[in-house]
Design a protein around this motif. Structure first.
Motif, mmCIF file in Angstrom:
data_model
loop_
_atom_site.group_PDB
_atom_site.id
_atom_site.type_symbol
_atom_site.label_atom_id
_atom_site.label_comp_id
_atom_site.label_asym_id
_atom_site.label_seq_id
_atom_site.Cartn_x
_atom_site.Cartn_y
_atom_site.Cartn_z
ATOM 1 N N VAL A 1 6.046 2.266 11.027
ATOM 2 C CA VAL A 1 4.727 1.677 10.837
ATOM 3 C C VAL A 1 4.536 0.677 11.969
ATOM 4 O O VAL A 1 5.371 -0.203 12.170
ATOM 5 C CB VAL A 1 4.632 0.960 9.472
ATOM 6 C CG1 VAL A 1 3.277 0.314 9.302
ATOM 7 C CG2 VAL A 1 4.924 1.927 8.341
ATOM 8 N N VAL A 2 3.445 0.813 12.708
ATOM 9 C CA VAL A 2 3.213 -0.049 13.865
ATOM 10 C C VAL A 2 2.082 -1.025 13.554
ATOM 11 O O VAL A 2 0.962 -0.615 13.241
ATOM 12 C CB VAL A 2 2.869 0.782 15.114
ATOM 13 C CG1 VAL A 2 2.599 -0.123 16.299
ATOM 14 C CG2 VAL A 2 4.003 1.756 15.422
ATOM 15 N N LEU A 3 2.391 -2.310 13.652
ATOM 16 C CA LEU A 3 1.418 -3.376 13.451
ATOM 17 C C LEU A 3 0.725 -3.635 14.783
ATOM 18 O O LEU A 3 1.378 -3.924 15.780
ATOM 19 C CB LEU A 3 2.145 -4.628 12.954
ATOM 20 C CG LEU A 3 1.312 -5.793 12.475
ATOM 21 C CD1 LEU A 3 0.468 -5.390 11.275
ATOM 22 C CD2 LEU A 3 2.240 -6.946 12.068
ATOM 23 N N THR A 4 -0.608 -3.533 14.808
ATOM 24 C CA THR A 4 -1.342 -3.657 16.067
ATOM 25 C C THR A 4 -2.021 -5.010 16.254
ATOM 26 O O THR A 4 -2.676 -5.229 17.267
ATOM 27 C CB THR A 4 -2.419 -2.562 16.177
ATOM 28 O OG1 THR A 4 -3.330 -2.698 15.080
ATOM 29 C CG2 THR A 4 -1.786 -1.184 16.179
ATOM 30 N N GLY A 5 -1.892 -5.898 15.290
ATOM 31 C CA GLY A 5 -2.524 -7.210 15.411
ATOM 32 C C GLY A 5 -1.912 -8.199 14.445
ATOM 33 O O GLY A 5 -1.158 -7.825 13.553
ATOM 34 N N PRO A 6 -2.232 -9.476 14.589
ATOM 35 C CA PRO A 6 -1.603 -10.518 13.769
ATOM 36 C C PRO A 6 -2.095 -10.557 12.326
ATOM 37 O O PRO A 6 -1.441 -11.152 11.466
ATOM 38 C CB PRO A 6 -1.984 -11.801 14.503
ATOM 39 C CG PRO A 6 -3.267 -11.480 15.189
ATOM 40 C CD PRO A 6 -3.157 -10.025 15.574
ATOM 41 N N ALA A 7 -3.224 -9.908 12.030
ATOM 42 C CA ALA A 7 -3.796 -9.997 10.687
ATOM 43 C C ALA A 7 -2.994 -9.227 9.639
ATOM 44 O O ALA A 7 -3.123 -9.469 8.452
ATOM 45 C CB ALA A 7 -5.237 -9.494 10.705
ATOM 46 N N GLY A 8 -2.187 -8.282 10.048
ATOM 47 C CA GLY A 8 -1.418 -7.484 9.100
ATOM 48 C C GLY A 8 -2.220 -6.315 8.570
ATOM 49 O O GLY A 8 -3.363 -6.084 8.957
ATOM 50 N N GLY A 9 -1.609 -5.582 7.667
ATOM 51 C CA GLY A 9 -2.280 -4.429 7.090
ATOM 52 C C GLY A 9 -1.422 -3.762 6.042
ATOM 53 O O GLY A 9 -0.312 -4.197 5.742
ATOM 54 N N LYS A 10 -1.952 -2.681 5.479
ATOM 55 C CA LYS A 10 -1.269 -1.942 4.420
ATOM 56 C C LYS A 10 -1.087 -0.487 4.835
ATOM 57 O O LYS A 10 -1.955 0.099 5.470
ATOM 58 C CB LYS A 10 -2.099 -1.967 3.137
ATOM 59 C CG LYS A 10 -2.266 -3.328 2.543
ATOM 60 C CD LYS A 10 -3.142 -3.245 1.318
ATOM 61 C CE LYS A 10 -3.435 -4.652 0.797
ATOM 62 N NZ LYS A 10 -4.341 -4.611 -0.352
ATOM 63 N N ALA A 11 0.022 0.061 4.418
ATOM 64 C CA ALA A 11 0.290 1.489 4.579
ATOM 65 C C ALA A 11 0.535 2.041 3.183
ATOM 66 O O ALA A 11 1.310 1.461 2.419
ATOM 67 C CB ALA A 11 1.506 1.714 5.461
ATOM 68 N N ARG A 12 -0.142 3.128 2.844
ATOM 69 C CA ARG A 12 0.020 3.738 1.520
ATOM 70 C C ARG A 12 0.534 5.159 1.659
ATOM 71 O O ARG A 12 0.062 5.916 2.498
ATOM 72 C CB ARG A 12 -1.312 3.804 0.790
ATOM 73 C CG ARG A 12 -1.806 2.508 0.281
ATOM 74 C CD ARG A 12 -3.071 2.704 -0.576
ATOM 75 N NE ARG A 12 -3.803 1.472 -0.636
ATOM 76 C CZ ARG A 12 -4.757 1.104 0.217
ATOM 77 N NH1 ARG A 12 -5.115 1.908 1.190
ATOM 78 N NH2 ARG A 12 -5.362 -0.048 0.095
ATOM 79 N N LEU A 13 1.463 5.490 0.784
ATOM 80 C CA LEU A 13 1.938 6.869 0.631
ATOM 81 C C LEU A 13 1.663 7.262 -0.814
ATOM 82 O O LEU A 13 2.147 6.599 -1.736
ATOM 83 C CB LEU A 13 3.444 6.954 0.879
ATOM 84 C CG LEU A 13 3.913 7.178 2.290
ATOM 85 C CD1 LEU A 13 5.433 7.079 2.368
ATOM 86 C CD2 LEU A 13 3.457 8.505 2.815
#
Length: 128
Positions: free
Chosen positions: A14-26
């Motif tokens: 999983v690659v984080l592209t910015g400082p805000a973060g994010g979610k990955a769902r499976l």
């Protein structure tokens, strides 16, 4: 009764592209979604799959965790939340004494979370 792990839940890379973060769902069906500053999950991401073996036709109670703690080799921690599965409402072993369950979840990442993370998935199974 026996529980066999066929595949481990694996978000792969999983690659984080910015400082805000994010979610990955499976999702249990293998579908993938991302939100926020995360690129799409790689094709090697896999849902978890377990097979329960026991007395044919018996109804069972299966408990999956709502949260899975993950720990990195460098000391960091992440968690898989909102664990979901394709478990039927009234789970029952089939005529061969088998029940297959696939599960996934949601991984939130922010900041510097680089590294490999591992954790245990406690699953409880009982006959009713």
């Amino acid at each position: 009764m026996a529980l066999e792990v066929r595949t481990s839940l694996d978000f792969d890379r999983v690659v984080l592209t910015g400082p805000a973060g994010g979610k990955a769902r499976l999702q249990p069906d293998g579908s993938r979604q991302t939100e926020g500053a995360i690129t799409s999950l790689t094709g090697r991401a896999m849902t978890g799959e377990v097979v329960i073996r026991g007395e044919p036709g018996r109804q069972v109670r299966v408990e999956l965790p709502q949260r899975i703690e993950l720990y990195g080799y460098a000391g960091g921690a992440l968690a898989v939340t909102h664990v979901t599965s394709d478990l039927p409402i009234l789970p029952r072993l089939d005529s061969e004494g088998l029940l297959r369950i696939r599960f996934g979840g949601e991984l939130f990442i922010s900041g510097d979370a680089e590294g490999e993370y591992r954790g245990d998935v406690p699953i409880t199974v009982d006959y009713l």
